[in-house]
Design a protein around this motif. Structure first.
Motif, mmCIF file in Angstrom:
data_model
loop_
_atom_site.group_PDB
_atom_site.id
_atom_site.type_symbol
_atom_site.label_atom_id
_atom_site.label_comp_id
_atom_site.label_asym_id
_atom_site.label_seq_id
_atom_site.Cartn_x
_atom_site.Cartn_y
_atom_site.Cartn_z
ATOM 1 N N SER A 106 0.837 -1.196 0.000
ATOM 2 C CA SER A 106 0.000 0.000 0.000
ATOM 3 C C SER A 106 0.871 1.244 0.000
ATOM 4 O O SER A 106 1.977 1.247 0.556
ATOM 5 C CB SER A 106 -0.907 0.013 1.228
ATOM 6 O OG SER A 106 -1.564 1.259 1.380
ATOM 7 N N LEU A 107 0.364 2.318 -0.578
ATOM 8 C CA LEU A 107 1.080 3.593 -0.578
ATOM 9 C C LEU A 107 1.160 4.213 0.807
ATOM 10 O O LEU A 107 2.000 5.075 1.056
ATOM 11 C CB LEU A 107 0.379 4.581 -1.515
ATOM 12 C CG LEU A 107 0.549 4.368 -3.022
ATOM 13 C CD1 LEU A 107 -0.417 5.257 -3.787
ATOM 14 C CD2 LEU A 107 1.979 4.639 -3.450
ATOM 15 N N PRO A 140 3.002 -9.518 -8.213
ATOM 16 C CA PRO A 140 1.775 -9.005 -7.586
ATOM 17 C C PRO A 140 1.248 -7.686 -8.129
ATOM 18 O O PRO A 140 0.072 -7.613 -8.527
ATOM 19 C CB PRO A 140 2.165 -8.891 -6.103
ATOM 20 C CG PRO A 140 3.240 -9.898 -5.921
ATOM 21 C CD PRO A 140 4.018 -9.888 -7.209
ATOM 22 N N LEU A 141 2.055 -6.631 -8.140
ATOM 23 C CA LEU A 141 1.540 -5.332 -8.565
ATOM 24 C C LEU A 141 1.042 -5.364 -10.005
ATOM 25 O O LEU A 141 -0.046 -4.867 -10.315
ATOM 26 C CB LEU A 141 2.616 -4.261 -8.385
ATOM 27 C CG LEU A 141 2.185 -2.811 -8.619
ATOM 28 C CD1 LEU A 141 3.001 -1.863 -7.742
ATOM 29 C CD2 LEU A 141 2.350 -2.387 -10.086
ATOM 30 N N GLU A 148 -7.400 -6.136 -12.782
ATOM 31 C CA GLU A 148 -8.410 -5.101 -12.599
ATOM 32 C C GLU A 148 -8.677 -4.367 -13.903
ATOM 33 O O GLU A 148 -9.836 -4.014 -14.206
ATOM 34 C CB GLU A 148 -7.965 -4.132 -11.507
ATOM 35 C CG GLU A 148 -7.956 -4.740 -10.119
ATOM 36 C CD GLU A 148 -7.568 -3.765 -9.022
ATOM 37 O OE1 GLU A 148 -7.754 -4.106 -7.838
ATOM 38 O OE2 GLU A 148 -7.074 -2.651 -9.342
ATOM 39 N N ALA A 149 -7.648 -4.107 -14.699
ATOM 40 C CA ALA A 149 -7.834 -3.435 -15.982
ATOM 41 C C ALA A 149 -8.726 -4.244 -16.903
ATOM 42 O O ALA A 149 -9.644 -3.714 -17.546
ATOM 43 C CB ALA A 149 -6.481 -3.184 -16.646
ATOM 44 N N PHE A 278 -5.685 2.016 -11.342
ATOM 45 C CA PHE A 278 -4.679 2.312 -10.323
ATOM 46 C C PHE A 278 -4.860 1.283 -9.220
ATOM 47 O O PHE A 278 -5.841 1.325 -8.487
ATOM 48 C CB PHE A 278 -4.884 3.732 -9.804
ATOM 49 C CG PHE A 278 -3.817 4.210 -8.856
ATOM 50 C CD1 PHE A 278 -2.470 4.168 -9.204
ATOM 51 C CD2 PHE A 278 -4.168 4.733 -7.617
ATOM 52 C CE1 PHE A 278 -1.493 4.635 -8.333
ATOM 53 C CE2 PHE A 278 -3.197 5.197 -6.746
ATOM 54 C CZ PHE A 278 -1.859 5.145 -7.106
ATOM 55 N N MET A 279 -3.931 0.342 -9.117
ATOM 56 C CA MET A 279 -4.171 -0.787 -8.223
ATOM 57 C C MET A 279 -4.166 -0.409 -6.746
ATOM 58 O O MET A 279 -4.640 -1.178 -5.911
ATOM 59 C CB MET A 279 -3.174 -1.912 -8.486
ATOM 60 C CG MET A 279 -1.745 -1.588 -8.148
ATOM 61 S SD MET A 279 -0.943 -2.860 -7.133
ATOM 62 C CE MET A 279 -1.716 -2.600 -5.556
#
Length: 346
Positions: A106-107, A140-141, A148-149, A278-279
Motif C-alpha cells: 500500500s502507498l 503481484p503489482l 483489474e484493468a 490504479f491498483m
C-alpha cells in the motif's frame, strides 16, 4: 520455513535492516537510497509480519523516490514482495506463521525494501508453489493491475471474443495482461513493441500479432480494419486521437500511466470510453475489501496450473541500497523488458 510466533525478530525493541530514502530527487542525490536499521513494529489486528525474501522494482518505486520528500526522515520504498509470515495479528484468518506469501502493498505504509514488513492480509496471496521467491515477487503489482484493468475496468467476460490492443506490452503490466487475455478469454491480442527483443518477448507471452508503436494507427488498422474492441495503454501521451481512430464505436481504453494535459475529445464522436486503472485504489479507499487477496489467490492457482508464468527477466542480490540503486537505474531507462527483481540472497 516455519517460524515460531515467539521469534525474537518480532520482540519489542528489535530492529530490521531496511533501505530508505531521506530526500526526493535523483539517485546520485544526497539521501536517495540508504541502508538503515528500523524498529520492528507489532502487527495490527489484520496484519502479517513478513520476512521479505525478494522484491521487484516498478516505475512507481522510481516515481515515489524521485518526487516524495520525507523531509529527512527515513522512508522505506518498495511495493512488490514475496516472503514468509513470521507473526500474525489477532484477527488474521487466512494465513498462519510459516506461510509463504506475495503481495503489492500500500502507498500508506512502509514499503517492502526491508528485512521485515507489516502488510494487511486482505491484500496478500499465498505464493505460487511452483515459483521461487524472486520469481513470485515479479508478479503481484502488475498482476493485480492487469486483472483489474481487464475484468473490472474494461468489464471483459471470461471466454469473451474480440480484439484488444496492448500498448507497452513488453512492460510488467503488459506482459501479465497479454497472458491473462490468452489464458482466460478468446480475444485476439495485438501488442506493440519497438525492438526485436521486445517483439520476441511479447510473442512469448502469447500475443497473436506485434506492431511497431511508431506507426500505430496504420499498423493496427492493417490487421484489424474494422477496429479493435479494447486498448490497454501504458503510453497515452499524444495517443488519444490514435486510440479513437483504431477503436470501434463504443470501444474502451484503460490507461495505467500518467499523461499530462490529456485531451479526450477525440473519443466523443464514436461514444468511446476512457478508464483509469490504479491498483492502489482499493488499499487506499476500500481497506476492508478482500478483492486483491482473491485476485492474488487466483493468480497463484493459474501459475501453478502452468497457465501464467513469471515476468522476471533480471535478478539481482542482495537486498541492500547499492543493489536497489542498480535496479532503479534499470527501471528509469523505461527500456526494460519484464521485471527487475532483487532477492535477499542468491
Amino acid at each position: 520455513m516455519t517460524t515460531s510466533a515467539h521469534d525474537d525478530r518480532t520482540a519489542p525493541g528489535r530492529t530490521t535492516r531496511a533501505v530508505a530514502h531521506l530526500n526526493a530527487g535523483p539517485l546520485d542525490g544526497p539521501g536517495a537510497l540508504l541502508d538503515v536499521d528500523l524498529e520492528v513494529p507489532a502487527p495490527g489486528p489484520h496484519d502479517l509480519l513478513v520476512e521479505v525474501r525478494a522484491v521487484s522494482v516498478n516505475p512507481v518505486d522510481v516515481k515515489v523516490r524521485a518526487s516524495r520528500d520525507p523531509e529527512g526522515r527515513p522512508a522505506v520504498l518498495g511495493f512488490d514482495a514475496a516472503g514468509t509470515v513470521v507473526a500474525v495479528g489477532a484477527e488474521v484468518g487466512a494465513f498462519a506463521v510459516g506461510d509463504d506469501v506475495f503481495y503489492a502493498g500500500s502507498l500508506e505504509r512502509p514499503g517492502s525494501n526491508a528485512g521485515l514488513q507489516l502488510v494487511d492480509e486482505r491484500i496478500v496471496g499465498h505464493k505460487p508453489q511452483s515459483l521461487d521467491f524472486a520469481e513470485a515477487a515479479a508478479l503481484p503489482l502488475t498482476a493485480i493491475t492487469a486483472w483489474e484493468a481487464l475484468f473490472d475496468r474494461l468489464g471483459v467476460e471470461r471466454d469473451a471474443e474480440g480484439t484488444v490492443l496492448v500498448v507497452g506490452a513488453a512492460g510488467g503490466v503488459g506482459s501479465v495482461f497479454v497472458q491473462l487475455v490468452r489464458a482466460l478469454t478468446r480475444m485476439r491480442v495485438v501488442a506493440t513493441a519497438s525492438r526485436p527483443e521486445s517483439a520476441q518477448w511479447v510473442r512469448g507471452m502469447g500475443a497473436h500479432e506485434v506492431v511497431d508503436h511508431h506507426d500505430l494507427r496504420d499498423a493496427v488498422l492493417a490487421l484489424a480494419p474494422e477496429g479493435v474492441d479494447h486498448v490497454l495503454s501504458a503510453y497515452s501521451d499524444g495517443n488519444a486521437q490514435v486510440f479513437a481512430d483504431v477503436l470501434k464505436v463504443r470501444g474502451a481504453v484503460v490507461a495505467i500511466d500518467d499523461p499530462e494535459g490529456l485531451d479526450l475529445a477525440p473519443l466523443k464522436a464514436k461514444s468511446q470510453t476512457w478508464h483509469w486503472e490504479f491498483m492502489f485504489t482499493r488499499p487506499l479507499f476500500e481497506p476492508e475489501s478482500t478483492a486483491q487477496h482473491e485476485v492474488l489467490e487466483e493468480i497463484s492457482r493459474l501459475v501453478d496450473a502452468g497457465r501464467l508464468r513469471t515476468t522476471m527477466t533480471t535478478r539481482l542480490s542482495p537486498l541492500d541500497a547499492a543493489t536497489l540503486a542498480k535496479a532503479h537505474r534499470l527501471v528509469e531507462t523505461s527500456a526494460t523488458i519484464g521485471k527487475v527483481v532483487v532477492a535477499a540472497q542468491e
